[in-house]
Design a protein around this motif. Sequence first.
Motif, PDB file in Angstrom:
ATOM      1  N   SER A 159      14.508 -21.319   3.696  1.00  0.00           N
ATOM      2  CA  SER A 159      14.372 -21.729   5.093  1.00  0.00           C
ATOM      3  C   SER A 159      13.157 -21.079   5.724  1.00  0.00           C
ATOM      4  CB  SER A 159      15.631 -21.349   5.881  1.00  0.00           C
ATOM      5  OG  SER A 159      15.840 -19.947   5.829  1.00  0.00           O
ATOM      6  N   GLY A 160      12.841 -21.492   6.977  1.00  0.00           N
ATOM      7  CA  GLY A 160      11.768 -20.872   7.750  1.00  0.00           C
ATOM      8  C   GLY A 160      10.396 -21.029   7.105  1.00  0.00           C
ATOM      9  N   PRO A 161       9.546 -20.000   7.221  1.00  0.00           N
ATOM     10  CA  PRO A 161       8.199 -20.059   6.632  1.00  0.00           C
ATOM     11  C   PRO A 161       8.225 -20.321   5.125  1.00  0.00           C
ATOM     12  CG  PRO A 161       8.359 -18.223   8.168  1.00  0.00           C
ATOM     13  CD  PRO A 161       9.748 -18.762   8.011  1.00  0.00           C
ATOM     14  N   ALA A 162       9.255 -19.819   4.456  1.00  0.00           N
ATOM     15  CA  ALA A 162       9.366 -20.058   3.020  1.00  0.00           C
ATOM     16  C   ALA A 162       9.544 -21.540   2.726  1.00  0.00           C
ATOM     17  CB  ALA A 162      10.529 -19.256   2.447  1.00  0.00           C
ATOM     18  N   TYR A 172      10.679 -29.533  -7.995  1.00  0.00           N
ATOM     19  CA  TYR A 172      11.411 -30.716  -8.451  1.00  0.00           C
ATOM     20  C   TYR A 172      12.452 -31.125  -7.428  1.00  0.00           C
ATOM     21  CZ  TYR A 172      14.773 -33.568 -10.979  1.00  0.00           C
ATOM     22  OH  TYR A 172      15.633 -34.588 -11.345  1.00  0.00           O
ATOM     23  N   LEU A 173      13.295 -30.188  -7.001  1.00  0.00           N
ATOM     24  CA  LEU A 173      14.386 -30.530  -6.084  1.00  0.00           C
ATOM     25  C   LEU A 173      14.457 -29.504  -4.963  1.00  0.00           C
ATOM     26  CD1 LEU A 173      17.943 -31.747  -7.054  1.00  0.00           C
ATOM     27  CD2 LEU A 173      17.673 -29.986  -5.306  1.00  0.00           C
ATOM     28  N   LEU A 174      14.578 -29.995  -3.744  1.00  0.00           N
ATOM     29  CA  LEU A 174      14.663 -29.150  -2.561  1.00  0.00           C
ATOM     30  C   LEU A 174      15.930 -29.500  -1.796  1.00  0.00           C
ATOM     31  CD1 LEU A 174      13.003 -27.055  -0.817  1.00  0.00           C
ATOM     32  CD2 LEU A 174      12.143 -29.031   0.451  1.00  0.00           C
ATOM     33  N   LYS A 175      16.692 -28.462  -1.380  1.00  0.00           N
ATOM     34  CA  LYS A 175      17.935 -28.727  -0.650  1.00  0.00           C
ATOM     35  C   LYS A 175      17.911 -28.022   0.714  1.00  0.00           C
ATOM     36  CE  LYS A 175      21.598 -26.537  -0.295  1.00  0.00           C
ATOM     37  NZ  LYS A 175      21.829 -26.699   1.169  1.00  0.00           N
ATOM     38  N   PRO A 176      17.284 -28.625   1.708  1.00  0.00           N
ATOM     39  CA  PRO A 176      17.321 -28.051   3.055  1.00  0.00           C
ATOM     40  C   PRO A 176      18.527 -28.562   3.836  1.00  0.00           C
ATOM     41  CG  PRO A 176      15.845 -29.921   3.030  1.00  0.00           C
ATOM     42  CD  PRO A 176      16.398 -29.801   1.633  1.00  0.00           C
ATOM     43  N   SER A 177      18.875 -27.837   4.882  1.00  0.00           N
ATOM     44  CA  SER A 177      19.901 -28.315   5.807  1.00  0.00           C
ATOM     45  C   SER A 177      19.235 -29.169   6.882  1.00  0.00           C
ATOM     46  CB  SER A 177      20.628 -27.148   6.457  1.00  0.00           C
ATOM     47  OG  SER A 177      19.759 -26.464   7.359  1.00  0.00           O
ATOM     48  N   LEU A 178      20.035 -29.901   7.632  1.00  0.00           N
ATOM     49  CA  LEU A 178      19.507 -30.740   8.697  1.00  0.00           C
ATOM     50  C   LEU A 178      18.794 -29.900   9.748  1.00  0.00           C
ATOM     51  CD1 LEU A 178      19.280 -33.568   9.888  1.00  0.00           C
ATOM     52  CD2 LEU A 178      21.518 -33.233  10.956  1.00  0.00           C
ATOM     53  N   ARG A 179      19.387 -28.777  10.109  1.00  0.00           N
ATOM     54  CA  ARG A 179      18.753 -27.894  11.104  1.00  0.00           C
ATOM     55  C   ARG A 179      17.408 -27.379  10.595  1.00  0.00           C
ATOM     56  NH1 ARG A 179      18.296 -22.798  11.056  1.00  0.00           N
ATOM     57  NH2 ARG A 179      19.916 -22.514   9.483  1.00  0.00           N
TER      58      ARG A 179
END
Length: 299
Positions: A159-162, A172-179
Amino acid sequence: MIATLTLNPALDITTCTDKVRDTHKMRCTAPRLDPGGGGVNVARVVHALGGEVTAVFPHGGPAGETYVGLLREAGVPIIPVKIAGATRESFTVDEGETGLQYRFVLPGPTLSTAEIEALLEAIPAAELIVASGSLPPGCDPGIFRRLGALESKLIVDTSGPALAACEGAGIYLLKPSLREVKDLLGQPIESEDDELAAARTLRVRGFAEVIILSLAERGALLVADGVELRMPAVEVETKSAVGAGDSMVGAVTLALARGKSLADALRYGIAAGAATLMTPATELARPEDVERLYAASSP
């Protein structure tokens, strides 16, 4: 084989008190200790589900020794890298009267350049590498570019700057949250069409080949080449949300390592996330719950 990298692990301490009050002394139950942090949680889930995994992480100080001991006791294959600083601790308090949960997260130690290099060199050869969790203070987010340059497929949950640094990093695959996606793109996401457009934007901008947008109690949205799929959550009684996202990532990764399709991997991941919601405190998904929920949700 799967390898995980946790740059900022935490010894999770969980307890319970009747009521959280300012000023007053609050008598608590005996604490539960768990080795936490995104990548390590992922490794714990993969190991519990019968997958081959190795967890790489820094450790230091008494908390670090306890952390390593807990993982060895659980039988999780690990490569701990000694650092000068002390492993951080995270403190969770469950309020008995209301069922509310209060989570206190410390920043963790600063890693030297030599310690970062030692961690990267310690990562074993693997088909899939999962880099999950927050970065330690002062760590260059560009580390994801170095991980993305490896021959392994890279899966990232941060999350954030990372998260912002993942653009063009070869993931290959990224799993962010909606927020997290709202914060990243700096725009409102108020409808399902907006969610789909945001996930497409992440792909077009090169954040990852595969985007799994976590929608909390509404499930998840998968967007990849030729695949756009919205999958609902599994309804369960929630005891604690700690580690649910990590469990989802762990199960998705294991399913992919076993040759499952993206859709089937997402279904397995949602089952693991729901199974973790069913467990108290910082306990992660129980394999029998994951398999039962997965079987019930399969077409």
